[in-house]
Scaffold this motif. Structure first.
Motif, short mmCIF file in Angstrom:
data_model
loop_
_atom_site.label_atom_id
_atom_site.label_comp_id
_atom_site.label_asym_id
_atom_site.label_seq_id
_atom_site.Cartn_x
_atom_site.Cartn_y
_atom_site.Cartn_z
N TYR A 66 0.86 -1.18 0.00
CA TYR A 66 0.00 0.00 0.00
C TYR A 66 0.90 1.24 0.00
O TYR A 66 1.75 1.39 0.89
CB TYR A 66 -0.90 0.00 1.23
CG TYR A 66 -1.97 -1.07 1.23
CD1 TYR A 66 -3.31 -0.74 1.02
CD2 TYR A 66 -1.65 -2.41 1.46
CE1 TYR A 66 -4.30 -1.71 1.04
CE2 TYR A 66 -2.63 -3.39 1.47
CZ TYR A 66 -3.96 -3.03 1.25
OH TYR A 66 -4.94 -4.00 1.26
N ASN A 67 0.70 2.12 -0.96
CA ASN A 67 1.55 3.30 -1.07
C ASN A 67 0.72 4.56 -1.28
O ASN A 67 -0.31 4.53 -1.97
CB ASN A 67 2.52 3.15 -2.24
CG ASN A 67 3.56 4.26 -2.25
OD1 ASN A 67 4.34 4.39 -1.31
ND2 ASN A 67 3.56 5.06 -3.30
N VAL A 68 1.18 5.67 -0.68
CA VAL A 68 0.52 6.97 -0.81
C VAL A 68 1.43 7.95 -1.53
O VAL A 68 2.60 8.09 -1.17
CB VAL A 68 0.16 7.55 0.57
CG1 VAL A 68 -0.43 8.96 0.42
CG2 VAL A 68 -0.82 6.65 1.31
N ALA A 69 0.92 8.62 -2.54
CA ALA A 69 1.61 9.71 -3.24
C ALA A 69 0.74 10.13 -4.42
O ALA A 69 0.16 9.27 -5.08
CB ALA A 69 2.99 9.29 -3.73
N PRO A 70 0.63 11.42 -4.65
CA PRO A 70 1.10 12.56 -3.84
C PRO A 70 0.07 12.93 -2.79
O PRO A 70 -1.03 12.37 -2.76
CB PRO A 70 1.25 13.66 -4.89
CG PRO A 70 0.13 13.37 -5.86
CD PRO A 70 0.06 11.87 -5.94
N ILE A 71 0.43 13.91 -1.95
CA ILE A 71 -0.52 14.45 -0.97
C ILE A 71 -0.54 15.97 -1.12
O ILE A 71 0.42 16.58 -1.59
CB ILE A 71 -0.16 14.05 0.48
CG1 ILE A 71 1.22 14.62 0.86
CG2 ILE A 71 -0.20 12.55 0.66
CD1 ILE A 71 1.58 14.41 2.33
N SER A 72 -1.64 16.59 -0.67
CA SER A 72 -1.76 18.04 -0.74
C SER A 72 -2.83 18.48 0.24
O SER A 72 -3.60 17.67 0.75
CB SER A 72 -2.12 18.50 -2.16
OG SER A 72 -3.37 17.97 -2.55
N GLY A 73 -2.90 19.81 0.47
CA GLY A 73 -3.97 20.32 1.32
C GLY A 73 -3.66 21.66 1.95
O GLY A 73 -2.52 22.08 2.04
N GLY A 74 -4.73 22.30 2.38
CA GLY A 74 -4.61 23.55 3.11
C GLY A 74 -4.24 24.75 2.26
O GLY A 74 -4.03 24.65 1.05
N ARG A 75 -4.20 25.90 2.94
CA ARG A 75 -3.81 27.15 2.30
C ARG A 75 -2.57 27.69 3.01
O ARG A 75 -1.68 26.90 3.31
CB ARG A 75 -5.00 28.12 2.32
CG ARG A 75 -6.19 27.62 1.49
CD ARG A 75 -7.25 28.71 1.23
NE ARG A 75 -7.83 29.25 2.43
CZ ARG A 75 -7.71 30.51 2.85
NH1 ARG A 75 -6.98 31.36 2.16
NH2 ARG A 75 -8.32 30.93 3.95
N PRO A 76 -2.43 28.96 3.35
CA PRO A 76 -1.22 29.42 4.05
C PRO A 76 -1.09 28.76 5.43
O PRO A 76 -2.08 28.31 6.03
CB PRO A 76 -1.45 30.94 4.17
CG PRO A 76 -2.40 31.27 3.07
CD PRO A 76 -3.30 30.08 2.96
N ASN A 77 0.15 28.76 5.93
CA ASN A 77 0.37 28.07 7.20
C ASN A 77 -0.21 28.80 8.40
O ASN A 77 -0.17 28.29 9.52
CB ASN A 77 1.86 27.81 7.43
CG ASN A 77 2.70 29.06 7.32
OD1 ASN A 77 2.18 30.17 7.40
ND2 ASN A 77 4.00 28.89 7.14
N GLY A 78 -0.80 29.94 8.18
CA GLY A 78 -1.50 30.63 9.27
C GLY A 78 -2.96 30.26 9.36
O GLY A 78 -3.70 30.86 10.14
N VAL A 79 -3.36 29.27 8.55
CA VAL A 79 -4.77 28.85 8.53
C VAL A 79 -4.85 27.35 8.79
O VAL A 79 -4.14 26.56 8.15
CB VAL A 79 -5.42 29.18 7.17
CG1 VAL A 79 -6.88 28.73 7.16
CG2 VAL A 79 -5.31 30.66 6.86
N VAL A 80 -5.70 26.96 9.74
CA VAL A 80 -5.97 25.53 9.95
C VAL A 80 -6.55 24.97 8.64
O VAL A 80 -7.47 25.56 8.05
CB VAL A 80 -6.95 25.31 11.11
CG1 VAL A 80 -7.33 23.83 11.23
CG2 VAL A 80 -6.34 25.82 12.41
N ALA A 81 -6.01 23.86 8.18
CA ALA A 81 -6.36 23.34 6.85
C ALA A 81 -7.80 22.87 6.77
O ALA A 81 -8.25 22.05 7.59
CB ALA A 81 -5.45 22.18 6.48
N GLY A 82 -8.52 23.39 5.80
CA GLY A 82 -9.91 22.99 5.61
C GLY A 82 -10.09 21.88 4.60
O GLY A 82 -11.19 21.35 4.44
#
Length: 395
Positions: free
Chosen positions: A243-259
């Motif tokens: 089982y392998n994961v790639a790629p991953i992504s998410g969120g906006r700027p690092n000053g925002v909790v990722a939605g």
């Protein structure tokens, strides 16, 4: 078949080797990535020009918008004793412009360098010329021969599988011409390959200011981290299911909790088609529970390739190859490979399949792709003799 027949096959293969190499050179000058309909058209025209040299062949195409044309060429005697399928693909993984950057050439060690030469144009050159040789020598079996050259194998045969399913009806075996497996001087005819699942997972969380309102947020990325760890826990190293994961992504700027968060994944090494149910249950379980109950998870997946399961009929086909190899002075054995090809789809549709009948190649899917020219001749000879033995094996 006797020694005289084998000598004739060798003579013919020697005569056609230069033409095969030149055909591969021309193929490797054409950009034909999967879904490149224009590039597909060019290689299909080249392939059909060669196939038209075979006496009694009927060449048709099945076209799918967005992918291109699949060639279905047929030789059908008046009263056939069975049916076989021959297959390889004509698409590559290289985008437009790559063939100009990496033109074909032959090095001092007799390797032909060129994009797509091994995966899988070499399989076309071997299979088509083997049928041509057997036809010219009156050695074709009294069987309907269906030659399928597809254009979307590199993306999981999303349209060609419809052609495979249709032509699988009544077929006793599918012979697939991916690159040869050769180890310690022994050619392996592959009767078993593993299956693959691809998928994607999305998480919806709640955005919030990472300083002023942190506790009001629900991080989709944090939830994704839990999912990734759970996904990797499914690995079964003893059974070689990965089982392998790639790629991953998410969120906006690092000053925002990722939605939001996203990951793509695969499951490779599924040994049988029954084993897919277990993998699918593992995948679905990712969406059944969240560490943060406010987060929402959705998951989608699809079979990229089913498993090619070893069968008695497939082993008998390999035995024909072993016998043909003995007559030619080649060592040929039944083999296993973990990677997946269109041979897997024929198995899924109920047809025993064997694979790796193309030439020796290295560097596939890279700009270092190349085929070993002497192996083009050897594998052409091998399959031409196999064709000559098939009726005898029936008796």
């Amino acid at each position: 078949m006797d020694e005289k027949d084998v000598r004739k096959v060798k003579e013919k293969a020697g005569q056609y080797l230069d033409a095969q190499v030149e055909l591969l050179r021309e193929f490797s000058k054409v950009d034909c990535e999967s879904k490149d309909v224009e590039g597909n058209r060019r290689v299909v025209d080249m392939a059909e020009e060669m196939l038209s040299q075979i006496e009694g062949i009927d060449i048709k195409e099945t076209f799918f918008e967005g992918t291109g044309a699949h060639i279905v060429a047929r030789i059908k005697p008046e009263n056939p004793n069975g049916k076989i399928v021959i297959n390889c693909h004509l698409d590559t993984v290289f985008p437009k412009g790559f063939t100009e950057k990496y033109p074909p050439f032959v090095d001092d060690d007799n390797w032909l360098h060129g994009l797509g030469t091994g995966d899988c144009k070499g399989g076309f050159a071997v299979s088509a010329y083997a049928v041509k040789i057997a036809s010219e020598l009156g050695m074709l079996p009294n069987k309907e021969i269906v030659m399928i050259y597809s254009c979307d194998e590199e993306i999981g045969s999303i349209t060609s599988r419809e052609v495979f399913e249709k032509e699988a009806a009544g077929a006793e075996c599918a012979y697939v011409f991916e690159g040869a497996v050769k180890k310690d001087g022994v050619y392996g005819i592959v009767s078993e390959r593993r299956g693959v699942i691809l998928g994607a997972l999305d998480i919806k969380g709640v955005e919030a200011h990472a300083g002023g309102a942190y506790l009001q947020g629900h991080s989709a990325i944090k939830e994704l981290a839990h999912k990734i760890l759970k996904y990797y826990s499914f690995n079964d190293y003893d059974r070689e299911i990965y089982y392998n994961v790639a790629p991953i992504s998410g969120g906006r700027p690092n000053g925002v909790v990722a939605g939001d968060a996203h990951m793509e994944f695969c499951v490779a090494g599924l040994p049988t088609n029954d084993s897919f149910a277990e993998a699918e249950a593992n995948i679905r379980s990712l969406a059944e529970h969240n560490e943060d109950p406010v987060c929402e998870t959705t998951v989608e997946y699809r079979t990229l390739f089913p498993a090619l399961e070893r069968t008695e009929a497939g082993s008998r086909a390999c035995a024909i190859g072993t016998k043909a190899g003995e007559m030619l002075g080649l060592k040929v054995e039944e083999a296993f490979e973990p990677t997946a090809t269109d041979a897997n789809w024929f198995c899924y549709f109920g047809v025993p399949a064997v694979d790796a009948l193309g030439p020796v190649c290295t560097g596939i899917h890279t700009t270092e792709e190349k085929v070993y020219i002497p192996s083009i001749r050897e594998m052409t000879e091998l399959f031409a003799v196999m064709l000559g033995l098939m009726d005898r094996e029936d008796r």
